[in-house]
Design a protein around this motif. Structure first.
Motif, PDB file in Angstrom:
ATOM      1  N   PRO A  50     139.611  29.365 -82.108  1.00  0.00           N
ATOM      2  CA  PRO A  50     139.567  28.092 -82.843  1.00  0.00           C
ATOM      3  C   PRO A  50     140.934  27.409 -82.917  1.00  0.00           C
ATOM      4  O   PRO A  50     141.971  28.071 -83.031  1.00  0.00           O
ATOM      5  CB  PRO A  50     139.083  28.503 -84.238  1.00  0.00           C
ATOM      6  CG  PRO A  50     138.319  29.764 -84.013  1.00  0.00           C
ATOM      7  CD  PRO A  50     139.031  30.466 -82.897  1.00  0.00           C
ATOM      8  N   ARG A  51     140.902  26.085 -82.866  1.00  0.00           N
ATOM      9  CA  ARG A  51     142.135  25.294 -82.962  1.00  0.00           C
ATOM     10  C   ARG A  51     142.358  24.763 -84.366  1.00  0.00           C
ATOM     11  O   ARG A  51     143.433  24.246 -84.668  1.00  0.00           O
ATOM     12  CB  ARG A  51     142.066  24.133 -81.977  1.00  0.00           C
ATOM     13  CG  ARG A  51     142.040  24.572 -80.525  1.00  0.00           C
ATOM     14  CD  ARG A  51     141.552  23.487 -79.595  1.00  0.00           C
ATOM     15  NE  ARG A  51     140.141  23.184 -79.824  1.00  0.00           N
ATOM     16  CZ  ARG A  51     139.411  22.410 -79.018  1.00  0.00           C
ATOM     17  NH1 ARG A  51     139.958  21.903 -77.929  1.00  0.00           N
ATOM     18  NH2 ARG A  51     138.147  22.169 -79.284  1.00  0.00           N
ATOM     19  N   SER A  52     141.345  24.853 -85.213  1.00  0.00           N
ATOM     20  CA  SER A  52     141.467  24.421 -86.605  1.00  0.00           C
ATOM     21  C   SER A  52     140.580  25.309 -87.466  1.00  0.00           C
ATOM     22  O   SER A  52     139.705  26.028 -86.955  1.00  0.00           O
ATOM     23  CB  SER A  52     141.059  22.958 -86.752  1.00  0.00           C
ATOM     24  OG  SER A  52     139.656  22.817 -86.528  1.00  0.00           O
ATOM     25  N   LEU A  53     140.790  25.249 -88.773  1.00  0.00           N
ATOM     26  CA  LEU A  53     139.984  26.068 -89.673  1.00  0.00           C
ATOM     27  C   LEU A  53     138.517  25.666 -89.644  1.00  0.00           C
ATOM     28  O   LEU A  53     137.642  26.479 -89.941  1.00  0.00           O
ATOM     29  CB  LEU A  53     140.527  25.959 -91.100  1.00  0.00           C
ATOM     30  CG  LEU A  53     141.872  26.641 -91.362  1.00  0.00           C
ATOM     31  CD1 LEU A  53     142.249  26.516 -92.829  1.00  0.00           C
ATOM     32  CD2 LEU A  53     141.845  28.111 -90.956  1.00  0.00           C
ATOM     33  N   THR A  99     143.819  37.462 -86.355  1.00  0.00           N
ATOM     34  CA  THR A  99     144.765  36.831 -85.424  1.00  0.00           C
ATOM     35  C   THR A  99     144.455  35.352 -85.260  1.00  0.00           C
ATOM     36  O   THR A  99     145.367  34.521 -85.184  1.00  0.00           O
ATOM     37  CB  THR A  99     144.699  37.543 -84.058  1.00  0.00           C
ATOM     38  OG1 THR A  99     144.942  38.944 -84.248  1.00  0.00           O
ATOM     39  CG2 THR A  99     145.745  36.983 -83.107  1.00  0.00           C
ATOM     40  N   THR A 100     143.196  35.006 -85.219  1.00  0.00           N
ATOM     41  CA  THR A 100     142.796  33.603 -85.096  1.00  0.00           C
ATOM     42  C   THR A 100     143.342  32.774 -86.250  1.00  0.00           C
ATOM     43  O   THR A 100     143.904  31.684 -86.049  1.00  0.00           O
ATOM     44  CB  THR A 100     141.261  33.501 -85.057  1.00  0.00           C
ATOM     45  OG1 THR A 100     140.795  34.054 -83.831  1.00  0.00           O
ATOM     46  CG2 THR A 100     140.807  32.060 -85.168  1.00  0.00           C
ATOM     47  N   ALA A 175     150.362  38.667 -92.311  1.00  0.00           N
ATOM     48  CA  ALA A 175     150.236  40.038 -91.809  1.00  0.00           C
ATOM     49  C   ALA A 175     148.765  40.402 -91.709  1.00  0.00           C
ATOM     50  O   ALA A 175     147.960  40.000 -92.558  1.00  0.00           O
ATOM     51  CB  ALA A 175     150.964  41.009 -92.725  1.00  0.00           C
ATOM     52  N   ALA A 176     148.411  41.145 -90.696  1.00  0.00           N
ATOM     53  CA  ALA A 176     147.024  41.569 -90.481  1.00  0.00           C
ATOM     54  C   ALA A 176     146.959  43.082 -90.417  1.00  0.00           C
ATOM     55  O   ALA A 176     147.866  43.731 -89.880  1.00  0.00           O
ATOM     56  CB  ALA A 176     146.475  40.971 -89.187  1.00  0.00           C
TER      57      ALA A 176
END
Length: 493
Positions: A50-53, A99-100, A175-176
């Motif tokens: 995705p490029r946006s939420l 990550t997205t 952080a993930a």
């Protein structure tokens, strides 16, 4: 001749200029085509990031208006007040969008994105990023978004090196981790960050993601059409993991397109044109393509239809019949078909009480423990716990004496038998109870030898009625002998 040569000369020049224009156009087209092909070499999961939420699938509980992630993605200028962006720790299973979300946040205005690997980065690398982030903030008014994947792999020293930058907001830390941060992240860093928990994607989320990937030009661009059966197979295999779903779709699409090319369908499709810009009919992606690509058989199983009831019926009857191998087969069939593991666990608990009962009292304990464990750890590991419970129940001695006993007692109650409660058993703790004779003559069991007293407990019309008839299987062999002695003492026979 001169005129002809002159005209020919002019024509040649015109042709040359046309050729130059065409050559330049072809050059730009070639570069665009090369760029497109380079992009196509990226995995489908990367292309569809995705490029946006608004394009993010799932996690709607974290993406509401004004949420921390919305504010982070909007950029530093969006707050319009004394508040600033907060560092966040994203905790959730693989493929849920950690990550997205980090990449979407980094797209905000006035942002610089830096990613560190917990495997290769050291304390010096962390401090260097902090120094550069401070310079970027003070000199260029650029906010550095530092993304740390798998932060639980960072040592305590590495995590401590993050503290000054996070506390003074030199960086916005994203952080993930797939591990519980309470155990894997140092307390000072936890207290300076927001902990956001990501949930596994639902089947509808994965289904929508697959549909978008099939149609989107960044994805498969309508080259294939996903059949309903193939879609359900991919959804089931994904297990709530978006990355796994897209990887599986890409592999299956490659099989379908290759098969169509060998059969000459692709050429016909490319030569055909429709009314929407020339795109031909897509190749249908069937279940056989997903099975061939992933080497996983598509289980025919309808969770709302006959198969749901037929398989669970065969499963319970196999446990009751002590066929452990058949029981494991039906368990595997349900697990592979994506059956709700909580439903399976509930049926196992019922089987433990109904079919094993007091022949092995530990079977119910195992079944309840398995249900709780599945709730805690989820799938796919939960299949191991369910299998242990199934093996215990299927190999245990069987008795339905408790089940038959309660059924017989209920039948008598429904028939109107067992009227009233003997006076000596009635509650005698309130004022006036003794005047009514409540509790008079009651024998306290612990005052009798072996803590068993001769006394009437059932209503008058049910004296001597046996509801529980133990079998000779397992622990009930001993219970039967003990029960005979207990009844003889209690009934005074």
């Amino acid at each position: 001749m001169e005129d002809l040569f002159g005209l020919e000369s002019v024509d040649d020049g015109g042709v040359d200029r046309v050729r130059e224009v065409e050559s330049g156009s072809r050059g730009r087209e070639d570069r665009a085509e090369r760029a497109r092909r380079e992009a196509q070499r990226s995995p489908l999961a990367v292309r569809m990031r995705p490029r946006s939420l608004d394009e993010v699938v799932g996690q709607q509980h974290l993406l509401g208006p004004g949420s921390p992630l919305r504010q982070l993605a909007a950029g530093a200028e969006a707050s319009g007040g004394p508040t600033g962006p907060s560092s966040v720790i994203l905790w959730g299973p693989p493929g849920t969008g950690k990550t997205t979300l980090a990449h979407v946040i980094a797209r905000g205005p006035g942002r610089k994105f830096v990613e560190l690997s917990a495997i290769t980065a050291g304390v010096k690398d962390v401090r260097r990023v902090m120094d550069e982030a401070l310079t970027a903030r003070d000199l260029h008014r650029i906010t550095t978004v530092l993304f740390l994947d798998e932060i639980h792999r960072f040592t305590k020293a590495q995590q401590d090196a993050l503290l000054p930058g996070v506390e003074n907001r030199w960086v916005v830390l994203v952080a993930a981790t797939t591990e519980n941060p309470s155990f894997s992240v140092v307390s000072p860093l936890l207290s300076r960050s927001l902990l956001l928990t990501l949930q596994p994607l639902t089947e509808d989320d994965i289904r929508g993601l697959l549909e978008r990937a099939v149609e989107d030009p960044r994805g498969l661009g309508g080259a294939v059409a996903l059949s309903e059966e193939a879609s359900e197979h991919l959804v089931r295999l994904a297990g709530g993991d978006a990355r796994r779903a897209l990887t599986a779709l890409e592999a299956a699409a490659a099989v379908a397109l290759d098969e169509a090319a060998r059969e000459g369908q692709v050429g016909e499709r490319e030569g055909a044109h429709d009314d929407e810009g020339g795109r031909g009919a897509p190749v249908t992606l069937e279940v056989r393509h997903t099975e061939k690509a992933l080497d996983v058989h598509a289980v025919r199983y309808d969770r709302q239809g006959d198969m749901h009831y037929d398989v669970i019926s065969a499963f319970i009857k196999s446990i009751r019949g002590s066929d452990v191998d058949a029981a494991l087969h039906y368990l595997a069939k349900m697990v592979e078909a994506g059956e709700d593991p909580r439903f399976i666990a509930r049926r196992i608990i019922i089987s433990a009480a109904e079919d094993i009962g007091m022949a092995d009292p530990t079977a119910l304990q195992t079944a309840v423990a398995a249900a709780q464990a599945v709730q805690l750890i989820g799938m796919p590991e939960g299949r191991i716990v369910l299998a242990e419970a199934v093996v215990h129940l299927a190999t245990a001695p069987k008795s339905n004496a408790s089940y038959m006993g309660i059924n017989a007692a209920i039948a008598d109650v429904r028939a109107g038998r067992g009227v009233g409660v003997p006076a000596h058993l009635r509650d005698a703790h309130y004022a006036g109870a003794q005047r009514l004779g409540h509790g008079a003559g009651y024998v306290y069991s612990h005052d009798a030898p072996h803590s068993v007293a001769t006394q009437q407990y059932p209503p008058d019309d049910l004296v001597g009625k046996d509801y529980y008839v133990p079998s000779a299987n397992g622990a009930e062999r001993d219970i039967a002998a003990r029960l005979e002695r207990l009844r003889s003492i209690v009934r005074g026979s």
